[in-house]
Enzyme design. Structure first.
Site, PDB file in Angstrom:
ATOM      1  N   GLY A 123       0.829  -1.175  -0.132  1.00 20.10           N
ATOM      2  CA  GLY A 123      -0.052   0.053   0.062  1.00 20.10           C
ATOM      3  C   GLY A 123       0.703   1.327  -0.093  1.00 20.10           C
ATOM      4  O   GLY A 123       0.657   2.251  -0.662  1.00 20.10           O
ATOM      5  N   ASP A 135       8.879  -6.634  -6.147  1.00 21.29           N
ATOM      6  CA  ASP A 135       8.152  -7.380  -5.051  1.00 21.29           C
ATOM      7  C   ASP A 135       7.982  -8.943  -5.274  1.00 21.29           C
ATOM      8  O   ASP A 135       7.022  -9.022  -6.595  1.00 21.29           O
ATOM      9  CB  ASP A 135       6.682  -6.539  -4.787  1.00 21.29           C
ATOM     10  CG  ASP A 135       6.205  -6.846  -3.372  1.00 21.29           C
ATOM     11  OD1 ASP A 135       6.428  -8.136  -2.964  1.00 21.29           O
ATOM     12  OD2 ASP A 135       5.686  -6.070  -2.624  1.00 21.29           O
ATOM     13  N   THR A 188      12.663   4.029   4.785  1.00 19.51           N
ATOM     14  CA  THR A 188      11.469   4.358   5.702  1.00 19.51           C
ATOM     15  C   THR A 188      10.766   3.097   6.297  1.00 19.51           C
ATOM     16  O   THR A 188       9.867   3.052   6.993  1.00 19.51           O
ATOM     17  CB  THR A 188      10.192   5.086   4.964  1.00 19.51           C
ATOM     18  OG1 THR A 188       9.972   4.518   3.907  1.00 19.51           O
ATOM     19  CG2 THR A 188      10.819   6.528   4.698  1.00 19.51           C
ATOM     20  N   GLU A 206      18.050   2.150  17.785  1.00 14.52           N
ATOM     21  CA  GLU A 206      17.224   3.324  18.027  1.00 14.52           C
ATOM     22  C   GLU A 206      17.326   3.689  19.416  1.00 14.52           C
ATOM     23  O   GLU A 206      16.772   2.918  20.159  1.00 14.52           O
ATOM     24  CB  GLU A 206      16.029   3.226  17.361  1.00 14.52           C
ATOM     25  CG  GLU A 206      16.073   3.155  15.825  1.00 14.52           C
ATOM     26  CD  GLU A 206      14.690   2.988  15.107  1.00 14.52           C
ATOM     27  OE1 GLU A 206      13.701   3.235  15.986  1.00 14.52           O
ATOM     28  OE2 GLU A 206      14.821   2.926  13.744  1.00 14.52           O
ATOM     29  N   HIS A 256      12.969   7.983  13.049  1.00 11.25           N
ATOM     30  CA  HIS A 256      11.693   7.088  12.894  1.00 11.25           C
ATOM     31  C   HIS A 256      10.557   7.894  12.782  1.00 11.25           C
ATOM     32  O   HIS A 256       9.632   7.691  13.553  1.00 11.25           O
ATOM     33  CB  HIS A 256      11.870   6.101  13.906  1.00 11.25           C
ATOM     34  CG  HIS A 256      11.157   4.653  13.513  1.00 11.25           C
ATOM     35  ND1 HIS A 256      11.463   3.473  13.686  1.00 11.25           N
ATOM     36  CD2 HIS A 256      10.066   4.410  12.573  1.00 11.25           C
ATOM     37  CE1 HIS A 256      10.899   2.525  13.429  1.00 11.25           C
ATOM     38  NE2 HIS A 256      10.064   3.058  12.718  1.00 11.25           N
ATOM     39  N   ALA A 294       9.017   9.185   9.592  1.00  8.74           N
ATOM     40  CA  ALA A 294       8.570   8.984   8.320  1.00  8.74           C
ATOM     41  C   ALA A 294       7.132   9.051   8.060  1.00  8.74           C
ATOM     42  O   ALA A 294       6.380   9.918   7.513  1.00  8.74           O
ATOM     43  CB  ALA A 294       9.225   8.344   7.435  1.00  8.74           C
ATOM     44  N   GLY A 295       6.379   8.228   9.037  1.00  7.00           N
ATOM     45  CA  GLY A 295       5.204   7.934   9.022  1.00  7.00           C
ATOM     46  C   GLY A 295       4.294   8.740  10.109  1.00  7.00           C
ATOM     47  O   GLY A 295       3.048   8.608  10.341  1.00  7.00           O
TER      48      GLY A 295
END
Length: 312
Positions: free
Chosen positions: A151, A171, A232, A263, A282, A284-285
């Protein structure tokens, strides 16, 4: 029923849960492991982001746990197999942060193609590096190679195509004749070919045995010296030492890395002084909008799951 939320969540979504359940919201609990485990004896639902380790010790401390809500999509911090063995449902916020990630990919690609965006301090200091910064490149006409075409990858492709970018993807979950390729106008490509021709390579795969160190020194050597790498997805997919060496040797045009093996980053990370590199923690989203969407989705899904359990 009792819910514990260990990391930050949108206040409105927390209020929705509080109105129906005994809800403990402590966004710093992730950093207080002993206190976290002590909270779990009577808990029915746990809501986490990516830093809370839902491992054997945590599950042992939560004998009544019925559901884990993940404020995001990656599940590598959750022992999914152990949850399944206990009959514990794991619910990610699938798709809710996709736009934030896709925009991060486009934005960092543009910043790395045109270095003037990241070097304003020189102009502010009275220098005038016009000649040095006049060789930036346009995004339009470039080839974006997506490794992983779920997605988020598909949304990234649509945004890139709208800006005149040619998109190819690899993919293994989709065969060459899968309908998704015709539906999106994206070319199905072998990974070696993708690395060889793409001007921008963006990673959108989970961290599993097959993807660990997928982008290593060998893979980086296949890329153009002007190419840009964006990760990402998850730390561990990119060999950080190999990436730093490629950047220092000018064998890569730049990179934007949002996820790391460790991290927060260790002080001695090889990425610390690498050139043409954007490092982000961390996020990006994570935007205001995506946090609202992710939180609302998880509040709804976890709440509905608990109500179903109550009705049995």
């Amino acid at each position: 029923m009792k819910i514990v939320i260990t990391e930050f969540m949108d206040d409105a979504a927390v209020d929705v849960l509080r109105a129906a359940f005994d809800t403990c919201y402590l966004p710093t609990l992730v950093d207080q492991r002993a206190d976290l485990l002590a909270q779990l004896e009577q808990v029915d639902a746990l809501i986490v982001r990516n830093r809370t380790k839902v491992d054997a010790a945590l599950l042992a401390a939560a004998p009544n746990l019925k559901v884990v809500g993940r404020l995001g999509v990656g599940l590598d911090n959750i022992d999914v197999a152990a949850c399944a063995a206990r009959g514990i449902e794991v619910i990610p916020a699938t798709g809710a942060n996709a736009r934030a990630v896709a925009e991060y990919v486009i934005g960092t690609a543009m910043a790395l193609l045109r270095p003037a965006y990241t070097r304003s301090a020189e102009t502010a200091a009275g220098k005038w590096p016009r000649a040095a910064l006049s060789n930036g490149r346009e995004l339009s006409g470039k080839t974006l190679g997506l490794i992983g075409f779920g997605g988020i990858g598909q949304l990234t492709a649509r945004l890139a195509q709208a800006l005149g970018v040619h998109v190819i993807a690899y993919d293994p979950m989709f065969g060459p004749k899968a309908p998704v390729w015709a539906a999106t106008g994206v070319a199905c490509t072998r990974i070696d070919d993708l690395l060889r021709v793409a001007d921008i390579v963006s990673l959108h795969v989970p961290l599993v045995d097959q993807t660990r160190n997928l982008i290593n020194a060998t893979a980086l050597a296949k890329m153009k010296k002007t190419s840009i790498l964006i990760n990402t997805s998850r730390g561990g997919i990119v060999d950080e030492s190999a990436l730093a060496q490629a950047l220092h040797a000018s064998n890569l045009g730049g990179a934007a890395i949002d996820v790391f093996m460790q991290e927060p980053l260790a002080a001695d990370t090889p990425l610390a002084d690498a050139p043409n590199l954007i490092l982000t923690p961390h996020i990006a989203g994570v935007t205001e909008e995506s946090n609202t969407r992710v939180s609302a989705v998880i509040a709804t899904l976890v709440g509905n799951y608990l109500r179903q359990k109550q009705s049995l």
